[in-house]
Each structure stands twice: as structure tokens, then as C-alpha cells.
Write an enzyme that holds these catalytic residues in place. Structure first.
Site, PDB file in Angstrom:
ATOM      1  N   GLU A 353       0.804  -1.218   0.000  1.00 47.99           N
ATOM      2  CA  GLU A 353       0.000   0.000   0.000  1.00 47.99           C
ATOM      3  C   GLU A 353       0.837   1.269   0.000  1.00 47.99           C
ATOM      4  O   GLU A 353       0.351   2.337  -0.341  1.00 47.99           O
ATOM      5  CB  GLU A 353      -0.971   0.011   1.204  1.00 47.99           C
ATOM      6  CG  GLU A 353      -0.315   0.095   2.563  1.00 47.99           C
ATOM      7  CD  GLU A 353       0.137  -1.278   3.057  1.00 47.99           C
ATOM      8  OE1 GLU A 353       0.924  -1.318   3.998  1.00 47.99           O
ATOM      9  OE2 GLU A 353      -0.307  -2.289   2.483  1.00 47.99           O
ATOM     10  N   ASP A 395      19.426  13.782 -32.334  1.00 49.49           N
ATOM     11  CA  ASP A 395      19.627  14.606 -33.518  1.00 49.49           C
ATOM     12  C   ASP A 395      21.064  15.128 -33.482  1.00 49.49           C
ATOM     13  O   ASP A 395      21.733  15.062 -32.444  1.00 49.49           O
ATOM     14  CB  ASP A 395      18.620  15.763 -33.492  1.00 49.49           C
ATOM     15  CG  ASP A 395      18.692  16.620 -34.743  1.00 49.49           C
ATOM     16  OD1 ASP A 395      19.059  16.081 -35.798  1.00 49.49           O
ATOM     17  OD2 ASP A 395      18.393  17.820 -34.655  1.00 49.49           O
ATOM     18  N   ASP A 667      11.836  17.009 -34.792  1.00 50.50           N
ATOM     19  CA  ASP A 667      12.136  15.999 -33.784  1.00 50.50           C
ATOM     20  C   ASP A 667      10.927  15.671 -32.912  1.00 50.50           C
ATOM     21  O   ASP A 667      10.960  14.705 -32.144  1.00 50.50           O
ATOM     22  CB  ASP A 667      13.278  16.488 -32.869  1.00 50.50           C
ATOM     23  CG  ASP A 667      14.571  16.710 -33.621  1.00 50.50           C
ATOM     24  OD1 ASP A 667      14.878  15.873 -34.490  1.00 50.50           O
ATOM     25  OD2 ASP A 667      15.255  17.704 -33.354  1.00 50.50           O
ATOM     26  N   ASN A 731       5.698 -13.961   5.900  1.00 51.36           N
ATOM     27  CA  ASN A 731       4.700 -13.836   6.957  1.00 51.36           C
ATOM     28  C   ASN A 731       3.475 -14.699   6.683  1.00 51.36           C
ATOM     29  O   ASN A 731       2.957 -15.380   7.573  1.00 51.36           O
ATOM     30  CB  ASN A 731       4.274 -12.371   7.103  1.00 51.36           C
ATOM     31  CG  ASN A 731       5.284 -11.562   7.884  1.00 51.36           C
ATOM     32  OD1 ASN A 731       6.213 -12.113   8.469  1.00 51.36           O
ATOM     33  ND2 ASN A 731       5.131 -10.248   7.881  1.00 51.36           N
ATOM     34  N   ASN A 756       2.393  -4.058  10.050  1.00 51.68           N
ATOM     35  CA  ASN A 756       2.500  -3.587   8.667  1.00 51.68           C
ATOM     36  C   ASN A 756       2.690  -2.074   8.611  1.00 51.68           C
ATOM     37  O   ASN A 756       3.477  -1.553   7.818  1.00 51.68           O
ATOM     38  CB  ASN A 756       1.236  -3.999   7.908  1.00 51.68           C
ATOM     39  CG  ASN A 756       1.403  -3.868   6.411  1.00 51.68           C
ATOM     40  OD1 ASN A 756       2.440  -4.215   5.863  1.00 51.68           O
ATOM     41  ND2 ASN A 756       0.375  -3.365   5.750  1.00 51.68           N
TER      42      ASN A 756
END
Length: 920
Positions: A353, A395, A667, A731, A756
Site C-alpha cells: 500500500e 539529432d 524531432d 509472513n 505492517n
């Protein structure tokens, strides 16, 4: 519109609000999207055709303007009516919408669901812990990305385009205010020319155009002198077209074919004009085109694809393991509600997360570093692409070279130095009134010629035959007192030779024969091989008495010699290319220039030529053939914008992460297609808009620094993913074992969540961690299969020591009944958190941690603090709140032994893994 979970997740890491903030809808979208029609909307076409065929005086009256332009008050009133002259583009998100975007990823949604379930079951503590995780993740990401948006605003403020506008009737009071805002030095009476920001233009404004100007709106030409406009992006015409004050074909119905209409976004190549603004902003053809292509987003880059693949690997793993935990605990414990909460907690423990925050903060840290090197990062994920880049296409002119032309030679027909040739070229460049390009500027730097010839006093200009793109030459006619007129012609060698009948040989003239012609071509080819651009100079004496000359007079000329120009490479080019090669980045030159000149530049910068492909060769090749050729060729010459884009696209299809560096309008398509587009601050607007990274300094050595910073950024992101994946897998494996054999939950849902949360907090410092030098030697890219294999190898190591801890708590401390489960859970909580935190130091480097490679101080401090908190929670006054209890002193005798054994085994497995699979 509803999204699937996969669609939802695929977009959440794109920093799309940042991309939208920068993406001023550019002309290049129409270049790269062949599905967009170039047809002008009927209402706009009618307006433009009517304006083209209208008498200029009538048109000015219709628009409510004046031959001296609008007054300040009239312009203000029209601006209130029509708005600013800017094409609508996606605006930056408001703070609340941005906050919502930071929240709405699948991980946070899953956590929110778990918090709701916890509240519904009266588990307030768990709901508080989960809510804290959601708020922390969202706020940290919001804060980091808000800083990025602020940098975006600063970048936009750096770009300021202006137009020369006619204004009349300024008041003494208004003029200073007007000058304050627009930086103009104004007279008070009469029509004045001022530099006005393009966004301030309104219909009816009279503008003055000259070579190099961008057309700021759709306009009707009122007067023109040799006006050539490049509108390739609008019409597909590769050559500039000439525009006139009057429409030659009154029956023309296609707006794009009108002779006296100029389109917003095109640019003046040569000549000068005055024009009146017809439409602005979204009402222009540019605006109509932008609205069609504005909804299209560039495809996912290498970075985005990699993040999505790795994240979905973890999510799929979660979808397999969480149901297993649910069913094992449900069947063995009999309490399905508690089993569901525990399974959901396991699912949360498996989800990375903090990945959005880690990714964003790591990229933002890289952007801050590069900003100190005078590099503007427009898209954050371009930093990682910088590190993953293994092919850089560039270039030549303005990127490898200085884009400053030097006059290298002025020679006679046979290649011998000649002051006469320089004098003739100087007179031609000085007296021409068309576009003074870089070649003319280089000639005019020889001020000593000006003094010797007394240019401006001894010579007078009689007339001029302007340059055009068919003849590729131009002539001026000058006179010295009562002497005969002298016509001096300068241009491309072949075009000048086509109108010559003689060549000068010393003080005499010789007829131009086929033998001499072959010798001339041999001389000029030799200059080309030296990397010089050769321009022919010829002359003809004309009888005095005329003041008008035409194309018919460009004949029977005498070739005097040549001026040869050099566009030298930047001093930083050679060391930069060498450094890139040492770091595993192959460089390919893509240019529209001559192949001989290109080869010379490549030699000078130390780029060994491996094959050569010309634009006409590419035209004849299929995609399959070209895909093979681009792997073995590193010099491509005489290319069109389409050729450049095609080469970049095929390199990407071959599995490369491709960077493209360029600064011209030609370009732009390749810049847009590449994984990372790089441009310079002196580039045309269209190139800067297409680029992901802008170099504010000319030194190319910053490219190497960008590559290294990109690799540091990627290495730190990968650390988090590897740590999280392996630790979480271990775990869950431990949970499965414990659930099958222990009559109570090995850890409460809240314990899992607190563990966690603490672990995630310890990761906040990862963006600032050191990276081993060995990790910077070669390109790094996402390898989801590698992450999966790593997880399977290192995850079970922690499970071994978890199971040892289970045995320790069960047999030594007798925590083997539901009445003593709190002691069991407290013992595993501490070991689980400490091993999970130690893995940060074990996996962050292939070397021996703490001895051969040490983490940065912020990470050392953060992990130390979290380990201390992990021990404090069961031992301190908050233990009962978290449903933990104090551990006996004997536990802390075994704890160091478990941790040391864990580190030793992890290091041993790491050595085997490196020997077998290597280390990313």
C-alpha cells in the site's frame, strides 16, 4: 463510467494530473496521430475563405479594427468577449480532486473496506490503525505530488512567447502601466509596435511577422515581402509555402490551400508580413485539431508498464493466499467472522500500500536532484526511464553540435584561400533583406571586411533577387559610385553552377567545361568529407542604369569560389558519449543532414560509425527489415520526421528502452514516441512541449548524471518491492503453518496491521538511501518474473525463524493455550517486526550489510526507531491497548540469537542466489 479493478489500478501510478498539467496541446499531436482528420470544420472554413476573398479595407472594417491596429481599450473589450488566445488544455486538478486521486487506488480501497468491517464488529482499535495507514499513505502521496505540481507551474512560467502587435492611441497614463505589464518601451502618440504575450491577442489585432516567428492565431495577410511559411504539420507539405497579400484563386474552397491565410502554430521561415488576426484560441484550426486529439493520451512507458506488472503480481498472490488463510482458520478455529477479519488483515499485509508514496517520493527526490543540475523534469516517471534507457537516439544539429555556424574556409574554385570570395559573400549577406540564417551571421562576423570595403558608404544596394526554395540561391545587385553594377549570387553549389558559364582562374576567366565541372565537384566533395557545408559564390558585371533585376538576370555568371561552414560539436559531447557507453547506453545519430557531414561529426565526437542508413533506404524497407537494421546501424542521415519516429518506434518494439534527444520541430514526433524525450532550453516550443526532460544548460554531461540518478531511483524503488514481497510472503507462509497447528490465531488482525504500519513507516527513508556503484553500471528495468523468483527464495527464510519462535513460545514459555495466546502473539509480533525490518538492510545490497555496504543515515535511524517501537509496544504502557503483554527477560536472551542466525542464513542464500541468477 465504471472501471474494472485492473483498469483502475493500471492508471493510478501514471501521475496523470501532472502530465495533464504540463501537456499544452501541441502541434505534434497532429503529426503523430494519423487517425485525426485534418479537415477544417465547416464554420471555420467558411470564415477563412470569406476573409481570404475579402478586400483588406472591408475586412478591417468588418473586424472593427483600424489600419493602425486596435486601441488598448478596444483590445480589452474584445478580450472580455473572446477570452484569452490559448487552446484549452487539461487544467491542474483542484486540491480536493487531487487528494481524491491520491486516495483512490485499490490498496487504499481495500484498507477502507477492512476499516468499515472492523467498525461494524466493534473493533475500534483496528479501525483506528487501518485509518491511520490510509491517511498516512494518501497524505504523503498528496504532499509529494503537490510539490511536483508546484515545479510544473514554475516550468510553465519560464515559457513566454510574444507577438509584435500594432497599438494606437495610448494615453500618457496608460502607457507606463502597459509597459510595466508587457515590458514594452512605448511612445505615446500614433501606432506603436509592442511585444505582447500571445495569449493577449484578440480578433482584429494587427501583427507584424518576420523570419522565425510563430504564427500566434489564424490570420489574413495584409502585406507580404517574400513570405515563406512552414505549415507541414497542418497540410503535410514538407517544403515551406509562399504566402501573398491577395488570394489568386477566388474559387478555392479548401482553407488549407488559401494563399493569404496563416494558421496558428505554423512558423515564418523567411520574409516579412503584416496580418490581421481572424480567430483566436479554440476558434482557430489549431484549436479544432487540438480538441480532436486532446483526449488521446500517450501510451504507457516502460516505467508504467513495469510498475503495473509487478503490482499485479503481488495482487494475484494476495488473491490466492488470503482465501487459503480464511478457510484454514475457519475450519480449524470454527469462528468464521474472526477468520474473515484475519484473512483480510493478511490481504492488507500482502498489498504494497505504500508503493504509490514510495514511487512518487523517490521520483520527486530524483527530480529535485536534477533540478540542481539545471534540468527540468516534466514527467516524474521519466527519471526511472532515464536509468532504464539502453539506447539514446539523438539529432545532430544543436544537440551534438553547438548550433553555431563558423565560417571555416573561403576559397577559390580550386580550393585555395581567397579574400575576394569572402568579400563577395560579405556583400551578399550584408545587403540581403530576407532571412539572415546562421550562414549569413557567420559571414557577417568578419567585420574587418566591412571596414576594408567601406560597406554602406562605398557600396550602395541596387536591387535584390530573393531566395526561394526552388532555386536554393539568392542574389543582390550592388554599385560602387559610377561603376557598373555587380550581381553577386550565393547558394547551394549545384544550383549556382546551373547558372554559371565561366569560372575565375586567377585574374582570368575560363569557360566552364565538363572537365572543370568534374574537378569542381571533386573539390566540394572533399570539403563535405571534412564535415563542411559548402556554399557557392558567383558574380556577373551588369551595365549601370537599371534599378530593377529579376530571375532572368541570374544567368551567364562566373563562379568565383566557395565559402565553407562548420557546425562544430559541443565540448561536452565526446566525454558525454563515452560516459554513456561505459554505462551501457548505445548512442544512435538520427539527422536530416548530409551523410558526409554527419560522418565527420561522429568521428570528432568519438562515435565509431556502425553502418549508415539514408532516408531513401528507409523508405524502401518494411518494418521487419528496418527492425533488424536499426540494431546494427548507429548513423541515420537525410531523415524526415516520420523516419525518426519510425526508427524510435521499432527500437522500442525490439525491447529497448529508448531515449530521444532533439530540439527542432522535425524531432517532435520522435520525442513523443520515445520512452524519454530530452530537449534543451533553446529548442523550439514544439520540441520542449514533447520532451519529458529539458536541459537548461548546453553541457551533455548532465545526461550521464541523469542516467545515474535514474538508476539510483529505480534501485531504491526495487528495494521496497523486493523487501515487501519477500517479507510478506514469509509472513503469510508462517501464518498458514501456525493456523494449521495452533488452536488460536497466531496474531490478531490488529497486530498484523500495526506491524505492517510500522514496517511501512520504516520504508519512508528508502528514497534517500545509498546505492552501490555496481548497481549503476548497466541499465535497470522492471522484471516481474525476477521479483516473483526473489519472493519465493527469500520469503521462506523468515518463516523458518518464525516457526522457531512458535516452538520457543510454545515449549519454553508455555504459551500453548487460548488463555496464554497474548504472550504467544506478543513474542511473534516482536520477532516478526524485527526480522521484517532487518530484511531492509539485508536485501538493499548484494554485499555484506553494515560492513561492505551501509545504508544512508536516514534509513539507519528510521529502521532503528521502528525496531525500538516494536519492542516498546508489548513492554510499555500501551501493551493492553494493542492486546499485547510484556515478554519475560529470558525471551531477550533468545531474541539476538534468532536475529543473528536469520541474518547469517539470509546472507548465505543471497550468495547462492547471486551466483545462480545475478542481482538486479
Amino acid at each position: 463510467m465504471k472501471l474494472t479493478l485492473k483498469e483502475f489500478f493500471a492508471g493510478f501510478l501514471r501521475n496523470r494530473h501532472i502530465a495533464r498539467h504540463f501537456r499544452r496541446l501541441a502541434l505534434l499531436d497532429s503529426l503523430t496521430d494519423t487517425t485525426v482528420s485534418r479537415e477544417v470544420p465547416p464554420s471555420l472554413a467558411h470564415t477563412l475563405v470569406a476573409a481570404a476573398n475579402s478586400d483588406s479595407a472591408v475586412l478591417i472594417d468588418t473586424l472593427g479594427t483600424h489600419t493602425d491596429g486596435l486601441s488598448e481599450a478596444e483590445a480589452d473589450a474584445l478580450r472580455q468577449q473572446h477570452g484569452f488566445n490559448e487552446v484549452e488544455h487539461e487544467q491542474p486538478l483542484s486540491r480536493w480532486v487531487h487528494l481524491w486521486h491520491c486516495y483512490k487506488n485499490p490498496f487504499n480501497l481495500l484498507l477502507t473496506l477492512l476499516a468499515a468491517v472492523s467498525l461494524a464488529t466493534d473493533d475500534v482499535q483496528a479501525a483506528v490503525v487501518i485509518g491511520t495507514m490510509v491517511v498516512l499513505s494518501t497524505v504523503l502521496r498528496f504532499w509529494q505530488e503537490a510539490k511536483s505540481n508546484k515545479a510544473a507551474d514554475a516550468l510553465k512560467a519560464m515559457v513566454s512567447n510574444t507577438a509584435t502587435v500594432m497599438r494606437r492611441d495610448f494615453s500618457a497614463d496608460a502607457a507606463p502601466i502597459f509597459g510595466k505589464f508587457y515590458g514594452a518601451s512605448l511612445s505615446i502618440k500614433g501606432a506603436q509596435r509592442i511585444e505582447l504575450p500571445i495569449k493577449q491577442l484578440v480578433p482584429g489585432d494587427l501583427i507584424v511577422l518576420s523570419a522565425g516567428d510563430m504564427i500566434p492565431a489564424d490570420c489574413r495577410v495584409l502585406s507580404a515581402k517574400d513570405l515563406f511559411v512552414s505549415q507541414a504539420a497542418m497540410t503535410g507539405e514538407s517544403m515551406p509555402v509562399e504566402k501573398f497579400a491577395h488570394q489568386s484563386n477566388a474559387q478555392a474552397t479548401s482553407a488549407l490551400e488559401l494563399d493569404n491565410i496563416l494558421f496558428m502554430g505554423t512558423n515564418v521561415v523567411s520574409g516579412a508580413a503584416t496580418a490581421v488576426v481572424l480567430t483566436t484560441g479554440n476558434s482557430t484550426y489549431f484549436g479544432a485539431l487540438a480538441q480532436r486529439v486532446g483526449a488521446t493520451d500517450r501510451g504507457p512507458t516502460s516505467f508504467q508498464t513495469g510498475v503495473n506488472k509487478v503490482s499485479w503480481l503481488l495482487i494475484r498472490f494476495m488473491f490466492v493466499m488470503a482465501p487459503l488463510v480464511l478457510f484454514i482458520n475457519g475450519f480449524t478455529k470454527g469462528d468464521w467472522t474472526e477468520a474473515l477479519l484475519f484473512a483480510l488483515s493478511v490481504a492488507v499485509g500482502l498489498t504494497p500500500e505504500m508503493l504509490p508514496m514510495i514511487v512518487t517520493s523517490t521520483l520527486a527526490k530524483g527530480a529535485v536532484f536534477l533540478s540542481r543540475k539545471k534540468v527540468i523534469v516534466k514527467r516524474l516517471d521519466a527519471i526511472q526511464n532515464f536509468g532504464a534507457m539502453d539506447v539514446l537516439c539523438t539529432d545532430k544539429t544543436g544537440t551534438l553540435t553547438q548550433d553555431k555556424i563558423f565560417l571555416a574556409r573561403h576559397v577559390d574554385v580550386w580550393g585555395q584561400e581567397s579574400d575576394d570570395v569572402l568579400e563577395m559573400a560579405y556583400l551578399n549577406s550584408y545587403y540581403q533583406t530576407g532571412l539572415k540564417n546562421l550562414l549569413d551571421v557567420a559571414v557577417l562576423e568578419h567585420v574587418e571586411v566591412h571596414r576594408e570595403l567601406k560597406v554602406g558608404t562605398a557600396f550602395q544596394k541596387v536591387d535584390e533577387i530573393p531566395f526561394d526554395f526552388t532555386r536554393r540561391r539568392m542574389s543582390v545587385v550592388v554599385a560602387q559610385n559610377d561603376q557598373p553594377h555587380l550581381l553577386i549570387c550565393k547558394g547551394a553549389v549545384e544550383e549556382v553552377l546551373s547558372v554559371c558559364q565561366h569560372v575565375r582562374h586567377g585574374e582570368s576567366q575560363e569557360v566552364l567545361t565538363d572537365e572543370l565541372l568534374a574537378r569542381i565537384r571533386q573539390v566540394t566533395a572533399a570539403f563535405n568529407e571534412e564535415g563542411l557545408r559548402v556554399v557557392g559564390v558567383a558574380a556577373r558585371t551588369m551595365a549601370a542604369g537599371r534599378d530593377t533585376y529579376s530571375l532572368a538576370d541570374e544567368q551567364e555568371l562566373t563562379l568565383i569560389g566557395y565559402v565553407a561552414f562548420l557546425d562544430p560539436p559541443k565540448e561536452s559531447t565526446a566525454p558525454a558519449l563515452k560516459a554513456l557507453a561505459e554505462h551501457g547506453v548505445a548512442v544512435k545519430v538520427l539527422t536530416g543532414d548530409n551523410e558526409l557531414v554527419t560522418a565527420k561529426i561522429c568521428r570528432e565526437v568519438g562515435l565509431a560509425q556502425q553502418g549508415l542508413l539514408m532516408g531513401n533506404d528507409i523508405e524502401r524497407m518494411s518494418d521487419g527489415e528496418l527492425a533488424l537494421a536499426v540494431e546494427t546501424t548507429n548513423v541515420f542521415a537525410k531523415l524526415t520526421p516520420t523516419h525518426k519516429e519510425r526508427i524510435v518506434r521499432l527500437l522500442k518494439a525490439n525491447g529497448h528502452v529508448v531515449g530521444f534527444m532533439g530540439d527542432g520541430i522535425n524531432d517532435a514526433p520522435a520525442l513523443r514516441t520515445a520512452d524519454i524525450g530530452i530537449s534543451v532550453d533553446s529548442a523550439v516550443d514544439i520540441a520542449k512541449e514533447a520532451a519529458d526532460i529539458i536541459l537548461l544548460e548546453k553541457s551533455l554531461m548532465v545526461l550521464e548524471e541523469g542516467v545515474l540518478e535514474g538508476r539510483r531511483t529505480f534501485a531504491n524503488m526495487l528495494k521496497y518491492i523486493k523487501m515487501t514481497a519477500s517479507s510478506n510472503f514469509g509472513n503469510v507462509f508462517s501464518v498458514l503453518v501456525a493456523s494449521a497447528f495452533i488452536p488460536f490465531l497466531p496474531m490478531l488482525p490488529m497486530h498484523l496491521l500495526v506491524q505492517n504500519l510500522l514496517y511501512d513507516v520504516s520504508q519512508i527513508a528508502i528514497p534517500f538511501d545509498n546505492v552501490d556503484e555496481e548497481m549503476l553500471k548497466k541499465p535497470q528495468r522492471w522484471q516481474p518474473a525476477e521479483v516473483g523468483r526473489f519472493m519465493l527464495f527469500f520469503g521462506p527464510i523468515s518463516s523458518i525463524f518464525d516457526i522457531l519462535t512458535f516452538g520457543l513460545m510454545w515449549y519454553v514459555f508455555h504459551a500453548n493455550t487460548p488463555e496464554h495466546q497474548t504472550l504467544f502473539q506478543s513474542g511473534w509480533f516482536v520477532v516478526g517486526l524485527l526480522t521484517q525490518t532487518l530484511i531492509v538492510h539485508m536485501i538493499r545490497t548484494p554485499k555484506v550489510p553494515f560492513l561492505q555496504s551501509r545504508a544512508a543515515m536516514p534509513l539507519m535511524i528510521m529502521t532503528g526507531v521502528i525496531m525500538a517501537v516494536g519492542i516498546f509496544l508489548p513492554m510499555g504502557p500501551l501493551a493492553s491497548y494493542f492486546k499485547l503483554q510484556a515478554l519475560p527477560p529470558l525471551y531477550f536472551v533468545f531474541l539476538p540469537m534468532i536475529l543473528l542466525a536469520y541474518m547469517a542464513l539470509t546472507q548465505a542464500v543471497k550468495g547462492f542466489y547471486i551466483r545462480r541468477f545475478g542481482w538486479q
